[in-house]
Design an enzyme around this catalytic site. Structure first.
Site, PDB file in Angstrom:
ATOM      1  N   LYS A   1      10.255  -9.403   7.432  1.00 11.84           N
ATOM      2  CA  LYS A   1       9.563  -8.388   8.227  1.00 11.84           C
ATOM      3  C   LYS A   1      10.490  -8.373   9.755  1.00 11.84           C
ATOM      4  O   LYS A   1      10.623  -9.298  10.442  1.00 11.84           O
ATOM      5  CB  LYS A   1       8.143  -8.705   8.569  1.00 11.84           C
ATOM      6  CG  LYS A   1       7.344  -7.656   9.138  1.00 11.84           C
ATOM      7  CD  LYS A   1       5.777  -7.931   8.971  1.00 11.84           C
ATOM      8  CE  LYS A   1       4.868  -7.130   9.539  1.00 11.84           C
ATOM      9  NZ  LYS A   1       3.324  -7.316   9.739  1.00 11.84           N
TER      10      LYS A   1
ATOM     11  N   SER B   1       0.322  -4.280   7.256  1.00 14.09           N
ATOM     12  CA  SER B   1       1.664  -4.142   8.104  1.00 14.09           C
ATOM     13  C   SER B   1       2.991  -4.660   7.341  1.00 14.09           C
ATOM     14  O   SER B   1       4.298  -3.895   7.780  1.00 14.09           O
ATOM     15  CB  SER B   1       1.728  -4.126   9.570  1.00 14.09           C
ATOM     16  OG  SER B   1       1.641  -5.541   9.708  1.00 14.09           O
TER      17      SER B   1
ATOM     18  N   SER C   1      -2.434  -8.060   6.716  1.00 13.91           N
ATOM     19  CA  SER C   1      -0.835  -7.444   6.413  1.00 13.91           C
ATOM     20  C   SER C   1      -0.126  -8.247   5.514  1.00 13.91           C
ATOM     21  O   SER C   1       0.913  -7.607   5.322  1.00 13.91           O
ATOM     22  CB  SER C   1      -0.392  -7.478   7.940  1.00 13.91           C
ATOM     23  OG  SER C   1      -0.877  -6.484   8.886  1.00 13.91           O
TER      24      SER C   1
END
Lengths: 60, 455
Positions: free
Chosen positions: B74, B150, B174
């Site tokens: 990420k 996310s 997330s």
């Protein structure tokens, strides 16, 4: 407990923080804050024993 | 091919690391535009590291456990030489990171090869990975739908078969939300288990990091190389690694399914998935968590307050450049009264005690990971439990109370033919082994199975 006056609180708090929000921004931020206030009320309703203290560094 | 199979083939000389990395880079080149999960491809670095792995094997050196396995992170993990964007256009001019985040270093030491950074909601504030500056990440199983967030890029990259492993972060769900919507395995470990050093923070008192994978064995192997103390992260427990790869065959004995709140805010498909998993694990009870709706509310308030405080100064200076989907939430959070925040942290301490009592009776709790399967991109509202709720904030309804208590969770994809939906396997703090045991059992029974799209 008296409910928070969301509209006036948002205006005053934004001003105190030095946030220069126009009317549209105030309306949008106020709507989010009102939703947060509803959630806050849910947790404020719960009485906790005085022995329960917050833990800034949470240890499970 | 899953990560452990790739590592085994390289160890046996059936594949070279260079071949594996070139295949991954070529797949990313070919398919990323349709999914939108990679932000930066670190091809030069990947090729150099792959050559080093092949050289080590040629010289007869012992290969580390994930030697030659491609992975991606990420875009809030520092990667040496690359700006850490954290999903924000405002960080495009940030200087390149000087070194890798601690977890990226540990993956590298384990032989894994970084191939790039992955998309996310701006500053990790969201559950959909609809990002105005960098584009929306699409669900590999249906590009008209969200990947979840996310860490949407991480889940989508694994579900699309572009990498067998990815790292993400989980503050309120997330990792678990996108794992559920994309049909892959995800781990949110105990709060404080994995160091966050070198990652861009969102909500310090709730932030966790963890891996995604296509099998529970891969997830365990990845988690094992990530473990260990790190004094630079003050929230990281100074515990030695407690490997789970070898204990994953144990079967948890006392399993309960979470009902009440968790059924009310779950669709029929999500409820059915949790029932199927619980039944397969021999659940002996169905229980409700005490005051769980207030726990979720408190997590919401802590998130708003800490995230708002972090970004207030930048919001004052650059409001127009902030993500439109979250900037007003950040501003409202910055106005949070202190008593709300303190009460939320006190409620967290109380809720932790309640969960400890429950875990004296049970080894594993089962609950849906998301209220629904992946929704259409751009959808604003969702009806759950008879209430019309804002979708972007509500995808985490079922994950938020669990991370609020800091509990470890493995999210497993439940086998089926419709859009994927996942189930949370939740254990007591520091008992990730029990989550993995339940996950491995479900996988062995064919109840849990990752969904990887065609290459």
């Amino acid at each position: 407990m008296k409910r928070l006056d969301v509209e006036n609180f948002v205006i005053a708090a934004a001003r105190a923080q030095g946030l220069d929000l126009d009317a549209e921004q105030l309306q949008r931020v106020g709507a989010v804050f009102a939703r947060n206030a509803e959630l806050a009320e849910l947790m404020l309703e719960l009485d906790l024993p005085d022995s329960i203290e917050p833990a800034p560094v949470f240890e499970p | 091919m899953d990560a452990l199979s790739v590592a085994a083939c390289i160890r046996a000389g059936e594949l070279s690391a260079v071949q594996v990395v070139e295949t991954a880079l070529s797949a990313i080149e070919r398919r990323n535009a349709a999914i939108g999960c990679f932000i930066k491809v670190t091809a030069d670095r990947a090729r150099a590291e792959a050559r080093a792995v092949d050289q080590l094997r040629k010289l007869g050196g012992e290969l580390p456990p994930l030697a030659g396995v491609p992975f991606a992170v990420k875009d809030l993990f520092d990667v040496a030489g690359v700006p850490t964007l954290a999903g924000s256009a405002l960080r495009k001019s940030a200087p390149p990171a000087r070194s890798d985040a601690v977890l990226v270093q540990r993956m590298r030491e384990a032989g894994a090869i970084l191939v790039g950074t992955l998309s996310m909601d701006a500053y990790a504030y969201g559950f959909t990975t609809e990002n105005t500056a960098f584009g929306t990440t699409r669900n590999p199983h249906d590009p008209s739908r969200i990947a979840g967030g996310s860490s949407g890029g991480s889940a989508a990259a694994v579900a699309a078969g572009l990498v067998p492993l990815a790292l993400g972060s989980d503050t309120n769900g997330s990792i678990r939300v996108p794992a559920s919507l994309c049909g892959v395995f995800g781990l949110k470990p105990t709060y404080g288990r994995l160091p966050r050093t070198g990652s861009y923070p969102f909500v310090d008192s709730l932030d966790h990091l963890g891996p995604f994978a296509t099998t529970s064995a891969d997830l365990a192997a990845c988690y094992d190389v990530l473990q260990g103390p790190d004094a630079s992260d003050r929230a990281c427990a100074q515990r030695q690694a407690e490997p789970v790869s070898r204990t994953a065959a144990d079967r948890p004995h006392r399993v309960a399914r979470l009902t009440g709140y968790f059924d009310r805010y779950a669709s029929d498909e999500a409820r059915a998935a949790s029932r199927r998993a619980a039944y397969a694990l021999g659940a002996i009870d169905e229980i409700e968590l005490p005051e769980v709706h207030r726990a979720r509310a408190a997590a919401f308030i802590i998130t708003a307050a800490e995230a708002g405080e972090r970004h207030l100064q930048t919001l004052k200076e650059c409001y127009a450049e902030f993500e439109p989907l979250s900037r007003d939430r950040l501003l409202a959070g910055a106005l949070t009264p202190a008593m709300w925040y303190v009460k939320a942290q006190r409620l967290r301490a109380w809720f932790r005690g309640q969960m400890a009592r429950i875990f004296a009776r049970f080894d594993v709790l089962v609950a849906p990971a998301t209220p629904v399967s992946a929704t259409a991109i751009g959808m604003e509202w969702i009806e759950l439990g008879g209430e019309k709720l804002p979708l972007r904030a509500s995808m985490g309804l079922l994950t938020q109370p669990i991370s609020f208590a800091g509990l470890p969770v493995v999210t497993v994809p439940i086998a089926g033919t419709g859009m994927p939906v996942g189930v949370q396997l939740i254990a007591a703090p520091w008992r990730e082994d029990r989550c993995f045991a339940a996950a491995a059992n479900l996988e062995r029974m064919g109840i849990a199975q990752a969904r990887i799209t065609e290459r």
